[in-house]
Design an enzyme around this catalytic site. Structure first.
Site, PDB file in Angstrom:
ATOM      1  N   LYS A   1       0.204  52.360 -47.644  1.00 28.66           N
ATOM      2  CA  LYS A   1       0.980  51.768 -46.542  1.00 28.66           C
ATOM      3  C   LYS A   1       2.219  52.601 -46.240  1.00 28.66           C
ATOM      4  O   LYS A   1       2.481  52.962 -45.107  1.00 28.66           O
ATOM      5  CB  LYS A   1       1.469  50.340 -46.898  1.00 28.66           C
ATOM      6  CG  LYS A   1       0.368  49.337 -47.164  1.00 28.66           C
ATOM      7  CD  LYS A   1       0.936  47.928 -47.371  1.00 28.66           C
ATOM      8  CE  LYS A   1       1.810  47.754 -48.598  1.00 28.66           C
ATOM      9  NZ  LYS A   1       1.104  47.930 -49.869  1.00 28.66           N
TER      10      LYS A   1
ATOM     11  N   ARG B   1       4.125  39.120 -46.898  1.00 24.62           N
ATOM     12  CA  ARG B   1       3.143  39.237 -47.977  1.00 24.62           C
ATOM     13  C   ARG B   1       2.601  37.882 -48.403  1.00 24.62           C
ATOM     14  O   ARG B   1       1.778  37.826 -49.315  1.00 24.62           O
ATOM     15  CB  ARG B   1       3.800  39.892 -49.188  1.00 24.62           C
ATOM     16  CG  ARG B   1       3.442  41.363 -49.396  1.00 24.62           C
ATOM     17  CD  ARG B   1       4.363  41.853 -50.466  1.00 24.62           C
ATOM     18  NE  ARG B   1       3.908  42.942 -51.247  1.00 24.62           N
ATOM     19  CZ  ARG B   1       4.410  44.172 -51.153  1.00 24.62           C
ATOM     20  NH1 ARG B   1       5.291  44.462 -50.233  1.00 24.62           N
ATOM     21  NH2 ARG B   1       4.024  45.103 -51.981  1.00 24.62           N
TER      22      ARG B   1
ATOM     23  N   ARG C   1       0.499  57.953 -58.548  1.00 22.06           N
ATOM     24  CA  ARG C   1       1.510  58.182 -57.500  1.00 22.06           C
ATOM     25  C   ARG C   1       2.804  58.693 -58.135  1.00 22.06           C
ATOM     26  O   ARG C   1       3.223  58.238 -59.199  1.00 22.06           O
ATOM     27  CB  ARG C   1       1.753  56.843 -56.806  1.00 22.06           C
ATOM     28  CG  ARG C   1       2.885  56.842 -55.835  1.00 22.06           C
ATOM     29  CD  ARG C   1       2.732  55.724 -54.849  1.00 22.06           C
ATOM     30  NE  ARG C   1       2.884  54.388 -55.425  1.00 22.06           N
ATOM     31  CZ  ARG C   1       2.778  53.275 -54.719  1.00 22.06           C
ATOM     32  NH1 ARG C   1       2.475  53.337 -53.446  1.00 22.06           N
ATOM     33  NH2 ARG C   1       2.937  52.105 -55.291  1.00 22.06           N
TER      34      ARG C   1
ATOM     35  N   ARG D   1       7.002  55.344 -60.323  1.00 21.71           N
ATOM     36  CA  ARG D   1       7.726  54.097 -60.120  1.00 21.71           C
ATOM     37  C   ARG D   1       7.505  53.178 -61.306  1.00 21.71           C
ATOM     38  O   ARG D   1       6.412  53.140 -61.871  1.00 21.71           O
ATOM     39  CB  ARG D   1       7.193  53.405 -58.848  1.00 21.71           C
ATOM     40  CG  ARG D   1       8.107  53.555 -57.661  1.00 21.71           C
ATOM     41  CD  ARG D   1       7.467  53.079 -56.396  1.00 21.71           C
ATOM     42  NE  ARG D   1       6.991  51.712 -56.442  1.00 21.71           N
ATOM     43  CZ  ARG D   1       6.462  51.077 -55.409  1.00 21.71           C
ATOM     44  NH1 ARG D   1       6.340  51.672 -54.260  1.00 21.71           N
ATOM     45  NH2 ARG D   1       6.040  49.827 -55.523  1.00 21.71           N
TER      46      ARG D   1
HETATM   47  P1  AMP Z   1       6.221  47.702 -52.330  1.00 21.44           P
HETATM   48  O1  AMP Z   1       7.037  48.961 -52.396  1.00 21.44           O
HETATM   49  O2  AMP Z   1       5.961  47.254 -50.910  1.00 21.44           O
HETATM   50  O3  AMP Z   1       4.968  47.780 -53.158  1.00 21.44           O
HETATM   51  O4  AMP Z   1       7.139  46.544 -52.991  1.00 21.44           O
HETATM   52  C1  AMP Z   1       7.612  46.636 -54.325  1.00 21.44           C
HETATM   53  C2  AMP Z   1       7.959  45.258 -54.870  1.00 21.44           C
HETATM   54  O5  AMP Z   1       8.991  44.658 -54.068  1.00 21.44           O
HETATM   55  C3  AMP Z   1       6.818  44.242 -54.854  1.00 21.44           C
HETATM   56  O6  AMP Z   1       5.967  44.365 -55.986  1.00 21.44           O
HETATM   57  C4  AMP Z   1       7.601  42.937 -54.868  1.00 21.44           C
HETATM   58  O7  AMP Z   1       8.138  42.638 -56.150  1.00 21.44           O
HETATM   59  C5  AMP Z   1       8.772  43.249 -53.949  1.00 21.44           C
HETATM   60  N1  AMP Z   1       8.446  42.960 -52.528  1.00 21.44           N
HETATM   61  C6  AMP Z   1       8.361  43.861 -51.498  1.00 21.44           C
HETATM   62  N2  AMP Z   1       8.031  43.247 -50.336  1.00 21.44           N
HETATM   63  C7  AMP Z   1       7.896  41.927 -50.637  1.00 21.44           C
HETATM   64  C8  AMP Z   1       7.537  40.783 -49.877  1.00 21.44           C
HETATM   65  N3  AMP Z   1       7.261  40.842 -48.551  1.00 21.44           N
HETATM   66  N4  AMP Z   1       7.489  39.580 -50.536  1.00 21.44           N
HETATM   67  C9  AMP Z   1       7.783  39.490 -51.850  1.00 21.44           C
HETATM   68  N5  AMP Z   1       8.093  40.528 -52.635  1.00 21.44           N
HETATM   69  C10 AMP Z   1       8.153  41.751 -52.039  1.00 21.44           C
END
Ligand code: AMP
Length: 222
Positions: A16, A89, A123, A166
Site C-alpha cells: 500500500k 481499517r 521489508r 520495522r
Molecule cells: P501501517 O504502517 O499502515 O501498517 O500501520 C502500522 C500500525 O499503525 C498498525 O499495525 C496499527 O497499530 C496502527 N494503525 C495504522 N492505521 C490504523 C488504523 N486505521 N486503525 C488502527 N490502527 C492503525
C-alpha cells in the site's frame, strides 16, 4: 485530471505504502498514512505516543476514536485530493469517515497470504527518509516480483540513511497483523463493494504493476 480522494485497502505487506508513494506524484496529490501518523506520534515522545506504542508494536489496531481524530485532523489540513493509506481499517472507522469525507475510489490490493508474510518480513525501510526496499525475491506461480535491493546493502539509495526492519515486521507480529486484518479490515472490502466504490487489483509484478494500477484507477475515475 483532478482526483479528489482515493483509499487503498489491503493486507499488511501488500505494498500500500510503496504504491501510494509512486502514484502520489503521478496525480499530484499527497498521501495521508495513518501508520505514519501513528509512528510520528510515537517518536514525538508524547503521552499519547507512549500509550499507542505497545499497540503498534504488537501489530494490533490503535483504538478507533484515536485514529479517527488523527485522520480527520490530517485530512482537514489538506486542500483538494489525497490518497488515504491504511485508513479506515475497521467498519466503525469507515462509518465515521463518511461523516467528514467522500471517497472516489477504494483500491483493494491483492496478494496470496504466504507472499504477504514473505514480503513483510523482508521489508526494509530507511530510518531517515522512509524509502522502502525489499529483500524477498518472489518469482513463482505467475508472480514476478524481484527484490527491491539497495545499491549498497543496508544503505538507503535516496539519502544514505540506515535501512532497518520495522519493529512490527517480525514473523510473529506479521501473522498477528494478518489475523487482525482478516477480522477487522477485510469486511471493508464488501462494505465498499456494496457502495460501488471498490476496485480489486491483483498484484503480479510488484511495483512494476504501477502503470496497470494507474490505468485501472483512471478507468474507474475518468
Ligand atoms: P501501517 O504502517 O499502515 O501498517 O500501520 C502500522 C500500525 O499503525 C498498525 O499495525 C496499527 O497499530 C496502527 N494503525 C495504522 N492505521 C490504523 C488504523 N486505521 N486503525 C488502527 N490502527 C492503525
Amino acid at each position: 485530471m483532478f482526483v479528489r480522494l482515493r483509499y487503498r485497502v489491503g493486507a499488511p505487506g501488500v505494498g500500500k505504502g510503496t504504491f501510494a508513494k509512486k502514484i502520489s506524484p503521478h496525480y499530484g496529490i499527497p498521501i495521508m498514512s495513518t501508520g505514519d501518523l501513528v509512528r510520528n506520534e510515537i517518536s514525538s515522545g508524547s503521552a499519547l505516543g507512549a500509550k499507542i506504542k505497545a499497540i503498534n508494536d504488537s501489530g494490533n489496531l490503535v483504538g478507533d476514536d484515536i485514529i479517527v481524530e488523527m485522520a480527520e485532523g490530517a485530512m482537514k489540513s489538506v486542500k483538494g485530493g489525497f490518497i488515504l493509506d491504511g485508513f479506515p481499517r475497521t467498519i466503525a472507522q469507515a462509518e465515521a469517515a463518511e461523516g467528514f469525507t467522500k471517497l472516489d475510489l477504494v483500491v483493494n490490493l491483492m496478494l496470496p497470504q504466504e507472499v504477504l508474510v514473505e514480503k513483510t518480513v523482508n521489508r526494509r525501510v530507511c530510518n531517515d527518509c522512509g524509502e522502502g526496499f525489499n529483500l524477498a525475491n518472489i518469482v513463482r506461480d505467475g508472480m514476478d516480483m524481484p527484490a527491491l535491493l539497495p545499491a549498497v546493502p543496508g544503505v538507503c539509495d535516496k539519502c544514505g540513511g540506515d535501512l532497518v526492519q520495522r519493529s512490527d515486521d517480525t514473523e510473529e507480529i506479521v501473522n498477528n497483523r494478518l489475523r487482525v486484518y482478516d477480522d477487522e479490515t477485510k469486511p471493508l472490502v464488501e462494505f465498499y463493494r456494496s457502495r460501488n466504490l471498490l476496485t480489486d487489483f491483483k498484484i503480479v509484478k510488484g511495483i512494476a504493476d504501477l502503470d496497470r494500477l494507474i490505468a485501472a484507477i483512471d478507468a474507474r475515475t475518468n
